[in-house]
Design an enzyme around this catalytic site. Structure first.
Site, PDB file in Angstrom:
ATOM      1  N   VAL A  69     -55.117  56.786  36.876  1.00 27.19           N
ATOM      2  CA  VAL A  69     -55.568  56.146  38.126  1.00 27.19           C
ATOM      3  C   VAL A  69     -56.598  57.030  38.835  1.00 27.19           C
ATOM      4  O   VAL A  69     -57.644  56.550  39.289  1.00 27.19           O
ATOM      5  CB  VAL A  69     -54.369  55.839  39.060  1.00 27.19           C
ATOM      6  CG1 VAL A  69     -54.848  55.229  40.367  1.00 27.19           C
ATOM      7  CG2 VAL A  69     -53.377  54.901  38.375  1.00 27.19           C
ATOM      8  N   LYS A 127     -45.092  54.690  45.010  1.00 26.36           N
ATOM      9  CA  LYS A 127     -44.033  53.809  45.567  1.00 26.36           C
ATOM     10  C   LYS A 127     -42.690  54.514  45.694  1.00 26.36           C
ATOM     11  O   LYS A 127     -41.923  54.226  46.615  1.00 26.36           O
ATOM     12  CB  LYS A 127     -43.890  52.536  44.726  1.00 26.36           C
ATOM     13  CG  LYS A 127     -43.690  52.777  43.237  1.00 26.36           C
ATOM     14  CD  LYS A 127     -44.879  52.336  42.437  1.00 26.36           C
ATOM     15  CE  LYS A 127     -44.929  53.102  41.135  1.00 26.36           C
ATOM     16  NZ  LYS A 127     -45.822  52.559  40.155  1.00 26.36           N
ATOM     17  N   GLU A 182     -51.882  50.699  49.682  1.00 24.12           N
ATOM     18  CA  GLU A 182     -52.015  49.361  49.085  1.00 24.12           C
ATOM     19  C   GLU A 182     -51.641  49.350  47.596  1.00 24.12           C
ATOM     20  O   GLU A 182     -51.004  48.417  47.109  1.00 24.12           O
ATOM     21  CB  GLU A 182     -53.462  48.868  49.263  1.00 24.12           C
ATOM     22  CG  GLU A 182     -53.732  47.471  48.745  1.00 24.12           C
ATOM     23  CD  GLU A 182     -52.883  46.420  49.440  1.00 24.12           C
ATOM     24  OE1 GLU A 182     -53.152  46.110  50.593  1.00 24.12           O
ATOM     25  OE2 GLU A 182     -51.941  45.905  48.797  1.00 24.12           O
ATOM     26  N   GLY A 209     -50.125  46.942  42.130  1.00 20.57           N
ATOM     27  CA  GLY A 209     -51.439  47.459  41.706  1.00 20.57           C
ATOM     28  C   GLY A 209     -52.621  46.879  42.443  1.00 20.57           C
ATOM     29  O   GLY A 209     -52.853  47.172  43.612  1.00 20.57           O
ATOM     30  N   GLY A 258     -50.610  52.024  28.745  1.00 21.07           N
ATOM     31  CA  GLY A 258     -50.723  52.724  30.036  1.00 21.07           C
ATOM     32  C   GLY A 258     -50.100  51.972  31.204  1.00 21.07           C
ATOM     33  O   GLY A 258     -50.385  52.265  32.357  1.00 21.07           O
ATOM     34  N   GLU A 270     -44.267  53.605  33.567  1.00 24.16           N
ATOM     35  CA  GLU A 270     -44.103  54.861  34.303  1.00 24.16           C
ATOM     36  C   GLU A 270     -43.867  55.995  33.297  1.00 24.16           C
ATOM     37  O   GLU A 270     -43.492  55.749  32.149  1.00 24.16           O
ATOM     38  CB  GLU A 270     -42.878  54.768  35.221  1.00 24.16           C
ATOM     39  CG  GLU A 270     -42.988  53.713  36.292  1.00 24.16           C
ATOM     40  CD  GLU A 270     -44.200  53.907  37.182  1.00 24.16           C
ATOM     41  OE1 GLU A 270     -44.361  54.987  37.755  1.00 24.16           O
ATOM     42  OE2 GLU A 270     -45.004  52.964  37.300  1.00 24.16           O
ATOM     43  N   LYS A 329     -40.894  48.935  45.195  1.00 23.71           N
ATOM     44  CA  LYS A 329     -41.938  48.062  45.757  1.00 23.71           C
ATOM     45  C   LYS A 329     -41.326  47.066  46.740  1.00 23.71           C
ATOM     46  O   LYS A 329     -41.883  46.801  47.811  1.00 23.71           O
ATOM     47  CB  LYS A 329     -42.663  47.344  44.610  1.00 23.71           C
ATOM     48  CG  LYS A 329     -43.454  48.326  43.731  1.00 23.71           C
ATOM     49  CD  LYS A 329     -43.883  47.717  42.422  1.00 23.71           C
ATOM     50  CE  LYS A 329     -44.719  48.696  41.604  1.00 23.71           C
ATOM     51  NZ  LYS A 329     -44.916  48.296  40.217  1.00 23.71           N
ATOM     52  N   GLY A 370     -52.282  49.495  35.469  1.00 23.01           N
ATOM     53  CA  GLY A 370     -53.521  49.850  34.765  1.00 23.01           C
ATOM     54  C   GLY A 370     -54.452  50.596  35.710  1.00 23.01           C
ATOM     55  O   GLY A 370     -54.414  50.406  36.927  1.00 23.01           O
TER      56      GLY A 370
HETATM   57  N1  HSE Z   1     -45.128  50.909  35.755  1.00 24.10           N
HETATM   58  C1  HSE Z   1     -45.675  50.028  36.723  1.00 24.10           C
HETATM   59  C2  HSE Z   1     -45.716  48.633  36.129  1.00 24.10           C
HETATM   60  C3  HSE Z   1     -47.065  50.471  37.104  1.00 24.10           C
HETATM   61  O1  HSE Z   1     -45.467  48.484  34.922  1.00 24.10           O
HETATM   62  O2  HSE Z   1     -45.979  47.681  36.835  1.00 24.10           O
HETATM   63  C4  HSE Z   1     -47.526  49.915  38.400  1.00 24.10           C
HETATM   64  O3  HSE Z   1     -46.711  50.262  39.460  1.00 24.10           O
END
Ligand code: HSE
Length: 419
Positions: free
Chosen positions: A12, A100, A122, A127, A180, A183, A198, A295
């Protein structure tokens, strides 16, 4: 000129620096000022990265640099990130984070410390979807009746592939990691914790409710089998991992679990790594937000939007959306009082009297069957499939314990809530 320090230049962080470089023209026009990355902090200076920004392995090169206006925290983790962010705020720097987990535990303390300094996040939920902005600003005139969302790209990718292609759980998890999405520890994804983090952030903005992950019901997708996915499909349902927040009078229920959801619902059609969140406001009605939830570029798009917002505005917004405490605070509904319809799959030895004994236990626990079907599994065993009318969580849990103890029941009954 606004100067930015990025702490953590991984997927990121690299995308953030690339977007600030590639879209510098439009970003500068929108912000009314040029924005540059003065320093990126990394653990390993010798690792190759696709970006030319000054790098350091000393975090104080960002935190103690008076020229840096905005600290972008992308290091992940909870307590170490908390210390770093507190130090940045105490040095009077604005903060942008995508973290988060940090917010799930420390958002109210951070709000307290930030006071009038901008603190934006945000990218922490879904994402690239501007859901924080929508909830905090766009829907601020409403009481929020419910939030229901697919907020983990990894799980949605896995559920979609398992359903469409019959791919097994481990193969598809590995694929999501390689792409990617996952986590660092994928238990956060498949165990439902990432979605819970979240959901808690959204619940604070919607309801002013200060709950921690351990206060709410969190289940993942580990027990969802190919068998359940195909039964669900046959009966017109998809299985999705959802984060759900619902307000009922003075109570708010917060929960994360796999759900059977009718294929006719819009949210059931959200597939792959995409995220989707339905928010119902008392005045606006239902609104739906859809987009990439994971991503590098999608997440960085939200991070850079926060940087632009801070660069262009003199005044910060109330971090969690409330400028003063809400009168008549809402309370969190206890987990065992949650009500739902349930799907149950019970694998039994195919013998006389089995069904009668099981339905007796249903009755004893106050559970009313809505539909029932028996499917042979092997020559000696069968799957009993039930859907229930609305029932109370603690009754279902008691009933499952009783059924599991029966000698003709071959494995722990599978339970998936129906929405
Ligand atoms: N691991 C998280 C997902 C990444 O798969 O949505 C974004 O928070």
């Amino acid at each position: 000129m606004i100067k930015v320090g990025i702490i953590g230049v991984g997927t990121v962080g690299t995308s953030v620096a690339q977007i600030l470089r590639d879209n510098a023209n439009i970003i500068s026009a929108r912000a009314g000022v040029d924005i540059v990355v003065k320093c990126g902090v990394v653990k390993n200076l010798s690792k190759h990265r696709d970006i030319e920004i000054p790098l350091s392995d000393n975090i104080n090169d960002v935190l103690e640099d008076d020229e840096i206006d905005i600290v972008v925290e992308l290091m992940g983790g909870v307590e170490e990130a908390f210390e770093v962010v507190k130090k940045a705020l105490r040095s009077k720097k604005a903060v942008v984070t995508a973290n988060k987990a940090l917010l799930a535990y420390h958002r109210y303390e951070l709000q307290e410390i930030a006071q009038d300094l901008a603190f934006e996040y945000e990218a922490s939920v879904a994402g690239g979807i501007p859901i924080i902005n929508a909830l905090r600003d766009g829907l601020s005139a409403n009481h929020i009746k419910s939030i229901m969302g697919i907020m983990n790209g990894t799980c949605n990718y896995m559920m979609t592939k398992m359903s469409d292609e019959g791919v097994d759980y481990d193969t598809i998890l590995k694929e999501a990691q390689d792409l990617g999405y996952a986590e660092a520890d994928p238990t956060f994804d498949v165990g439902g914790f990432d979605t819970a983090h979240k959901l808690l952030i959204l619940a604070s903005i919607a309801y002013g409710i200060d709950a921690k992950p351990e206060d709410i019901l969190i289940e993942g997708i580990q027990n969802v089998s190919q068998e359940d996915i195909s039964f669900a499909k046959e009966f017109g349902y998809a299985i999705k991992l959802l984060g759900i927040a619902k307000k009922d009078a003075e109570e708010v229920e917060l929960r994360v679990h796999a759900c059977l959801i009718s294929q006719d619902e819009m949210i059931a059609k959200i597939d792959g790594v995409m995220n989707g969140i339905s928010v119902v406001g008392d005045k606006v009605g239902e609104t739906l937000y859809y987009g990439p939830g994971a991503g590098g570029n999608a997440t960085a798009s939200a991070v850079v939007a926060n940087i632009i917002d801070i660069a262009r505005s003199g005044k910060s917004k109330p971090m969690l959306g409330f400028d003063k405490p809400l009168e008549g605070k809402l309370i969190l509904k206890p987990t065992d009082e949650i009500e739902s319809k349930y799907y149950l799959r019970i694998n039994v030895s195919d013998k006389k009297g089995v069904l009668a004994k099981i339905t007796k236990i249903f009755e004893g626990n106050n559970i009313s069957v809505e539909t029932m079907l028996q499917r042979p599994a092997t020559s000696h065993s069968a799957n009993l499939l039930f859907s229930t009318h609305i029932a109370v969580e603690k009754d279902i849990q008691n009933m499952i314990k009783e059924i599991e103890a029966l000698d003709f029941v071959n494995s722990k009954p599978v339970m998936i809530r129906i929405v």
